[in-house]
Design a protein around this motif. Structure first.
Motif, mmCIF file in Angstrom:
data_model
loop_
_atom_site.group_PDB
_atom_site.id
_atom_site.type_symbol
_atom_site.label_atom_id
_atom_site.label_comp_id
_atom_site.label_asym_id
_atom_site.label_seq_id
_atom_site.Cartn_x
_atom_site.Cartn_y
_atom_site.Cartn_z
ATOM 1 N N ASN A 64 2.359 -5.479 10.553
ATOM 2 C CA ASN A 64 1.274 -5.930 9.651
ATOM 3 C C ASN A 64 0.794 -4.664 8.910
ATOM 4 O OD1 ASN A 64 1.311 -8.438 10.853
ATOM 5 N ND2 ASN A 64 0.040 -7.686 12.711
ATOM 6 N N VAL A 65 0.486 -5.004 7.569
ATOM 7 C CA VAL A 65 0.131 -3.936 6.647
ATOM 8 C C VAL A 65 -0.981 -4.358 5.911
ATOM 9 C CG1 VAL A 65 2.576 -3.117 6.298
ATOM 10 C CG2 VAL A 65 1.749 -4.845 4.853
ATOM 11 N N ILE A 66 -1.487 -3.289 5.178
ATOM 12 C CA ILE A 66 -2.495 -3.424 4.321
ATOM 13 C C ILE A 66 -2.509 -2.713 3.194
ATOM 14 C CG2 ILE A 66 -5.256 -2.940 3.893
ATOM 15 C CD1 ILE A 66 -5.624 -3.009 6.956
ATOM 16 N N LEU A 67 -2.451 -3.444 2.308
ATOM 17 C CA LEU A 67 -2.024 -2.721 0.852
ATOM 18 C C LEU A 67 -3.267 -2.041 0.252
ATOM 19 C CD1 LEU A 67 -0.198 -5.825 -0.766
ATOM 20 C CD2 LEU A 67 0.636 -4.048 0.409
ATOM 21 N N SER A 68 -3.184 -1.178 -0.585
ATOM 22 C CA SER A 68 -4.083 -0.514 -1.400
ATOM 23 C C SER A 68 -5.227 -1.252 -2.121
ATOM 24 C CB SER A 68 -3.471 0.577 -2.331
ATOM 25 O OG SER A 68 -3.041 -0.167 -3.390
ATOM 26 N N SER A 69 -4.819 -2.637 -2.369
ATOM 27 C CA SER A 69 -5.801 -3.331 -2.732
ATOM 28 C C SER A 69 -6.692 -4.370 -1.802
ATOM 29 C CB SER A 69 -4.806 -4.599 -3.876
ATOM 30 O OG SER A 69 -4.202 -5.335 -2.893
ATOM 31 N N GLY A 70 -6.390 -4.110 -0.552
ATOM 32 C CA GLY A 70 -7.112 -4.540 0.446
ATOM 33 C C GLY A 70 -6.319 -6.056 0.895
ATOM 34 N N VAL A 71 -5.196 -6.318 0.469
ATOM 35 C CA VAL A 71 -4.808 -7.410 0.848
ATOM 36 C C VAL A 71 -3.984 -7.276 2.262
ATOM 37 C CG1 VAL A 71 -2.735 -9.218 0.240
ATOM 38 C CG2 VAL A 71 -4.256 -8.214 -1.445
ATOM 39 N N HIS A 72 -4.161 -8.152 3.268
ATOM 40 C CA HIS A 72 -3.441 -8.053 4.389
ATOM 41 C C HIS A 72 -2.228 -8.895 4.358
ATOM 42 C CE1 HIS A 72 -6.756 -6.357 6.894
ATOM 43 N NE2 HIS A 72 -7.337 -6.536 5.793
ATOM 44 N N GLY A 73 -1.058 -8.249 5.173
ATOM 45 C CA GLY A 73 0.126 -9.328 5.115
ATOM 46 C C GLY A 73 1.008 -8.591 6.241
ATOM 47 N N LYS A 74 2.193 -9.456 6.257
ATOM 48 C CA LYS A 74 3.227 -9.248 7.172
ATOM 49 C C LYS A 74 4.523 -8.925 6.644
ATOM 50 C CE LYS A 74 5.284 -11.180 11.591
ATOM 51 N NZ LYS A 74 5.185 -12.340 12.225
ATOM 52 N N GLU A 86 4.459 -11.081 3.509
ATOM 53 C CA GLU A 86 4.063 -12.502 3.486
ATOM 54 C C GLU A 86 2.477 -12.699 3.578
ATOM 55 O OE1 GLU A 86 5.220 -16.648 5.958
ATOM 56 O OE2 GLU A 86 5.071 -14.578 6.952
ATOM 57 N N ILE A 87 1.754 -12.816 2.642
ATOM 58 C CA ILE A 87 0.396 -12.682 2.514
ATOM 59 C C ILE A 87 -0.345 -14.163 3.193
ATOM 60 C CG2 ILE A 87 0.172 -10.840 0.836
ATOM 61 C CD1 ILE A 87 -0.456 -13.314 -1.232
ATOM 62 N N ALA A 88 0.565 -15.179 2.918
ATOM 63 C CA ALA A 88 0.078 -16.404 3.575
ATOM 64 C C ALA A 88 1.276 -17.192 3.849
ATOM 65 C CB ALA A 88 -0.810 -17.212 2.518
ATOM 66 N N VAL A 91 4.055 -17.775 1.570
ATOM 67 C CA VAL A 91 3.816 -17.076 0.207
ATOM 68 C C VAL A 91 4.131 -15.458 0.364
ATOM 69 C CG1 VAL A 91 2.173 -16.293 -1.453
ATOM 70 C CG2 VAL A 91 1.982 -18.467 -0.383
ATOM 71 N N THR A 92 5.308 -15.133 -0.217
ATOM 72 C CA THR A 92 5.775 -13.793 -0.210
ATOM 73 C C THR A 92 5.754 -13.168 -1.509
ATOM 74 O OG1 THR A 92 7.568 -14.529 1.678
ATOM 75 C CG2 THR A 92 7.861 -12.425 0.634
ATOM 76 N N VAL A 93 5.194 -11.863 -1.525
ATOM 77 C CA VAL A 93 5.024 -11.108 -2.666
ATOM 78 C C VAL A 93 6.043 -9.720 -2.597
ATOM 79 C CG1 VAL A 93 2.906 -11.715 -3.518
ATOM 80 C CG2 VAL A 93 3.279 -9.941 -1.956
ATOM 81 N N LYS A 94 6.549 -9.376 -3.667
ATOM 82 C CA LYS A 94 7.304 -7.999 -3.512
ATOM 83 C C LYS A 94 6.307 -6.924 -3.893
ATOM 84 C CE LYS A 94 11.783 -7.199 -4.753
ATOM 85 N NZ LYS A 94 13.074 -7.267 -5.550
ATOM 86 N N VAL A 95 6.125 -5.874 -3.165
ATOM 87 C CA VAL A 95 5.405 -4.730 -3.295
ATOM 88 C C VAL A 95 5.979 -3.568 -3.268
ATOM 89 C CG1 VAL A 95 3.118 -3.806 -2.145
ATOM 90 C CG2 VAL A 95 3.527 -6.217 -2.188
#
Length: 117
Positions: A64-74, A86-88, A91-95
């Motif tokens: 589990n990670v927290i991005l610099s923008s404050g978004v939590h994801g896995k 995966e933020i939801a 829903v997967t985003v490339k970071v």
């Protein structure tokens, strides 16, 4: 009327230009400031950067990670410079890896404000 005579003060080393000790005494505070600046600002920042690079090198799927923008994801995918987060559900985003500010292990405890009734 108001002018007063100015008297020159004869200093012991003023005519000779001073010795190397006088020059050292002048530059000693500047050297002290540089050393202080290094230990209070540069060295701690280098240490933080090294810890962040080690954290990014140890990323693995399921963290589990927290991005610099404050978004939590896995993390669902780890590549060289990018990570799939995966933020939801579905829903997967490339970071970029550098945008990850904090990593929490898989077994991180749930927040205390969750309703368990």
């Amino acid at each position: 009327m108001f002018a007063t005579p100015a008297y020159a003060q004869a200093a012991g080393g003023a005519l000779g230009g001073g010795g190397p000790m006088d020059m050292l005494v002048q530059f000693l505070p500047l050297v002290g400031l540089v050393v202080l600046f290094y230990f209070l600002m540069i060295r701690p920042q280098q240490r933080r950067m090294k810890q962040h690079q080690e954290m990014l090198g140890g990323l693995k799927r399921g963290d589990n990670v927290i991005l610099s923008s404050g978004v939590h994801g896995k993390i669902v995918r780890v590549e060289d410079a990018d990570v799939g987060v995966e933020i939801a559900t579905g829903v997967t985003v490339k970071v970029r890896k550098g945008m990850i500010s904090e990593v929490q292990a898989r077994g991180a405890p749930a927040p205390a404000n969750d309703a368990k009734t």
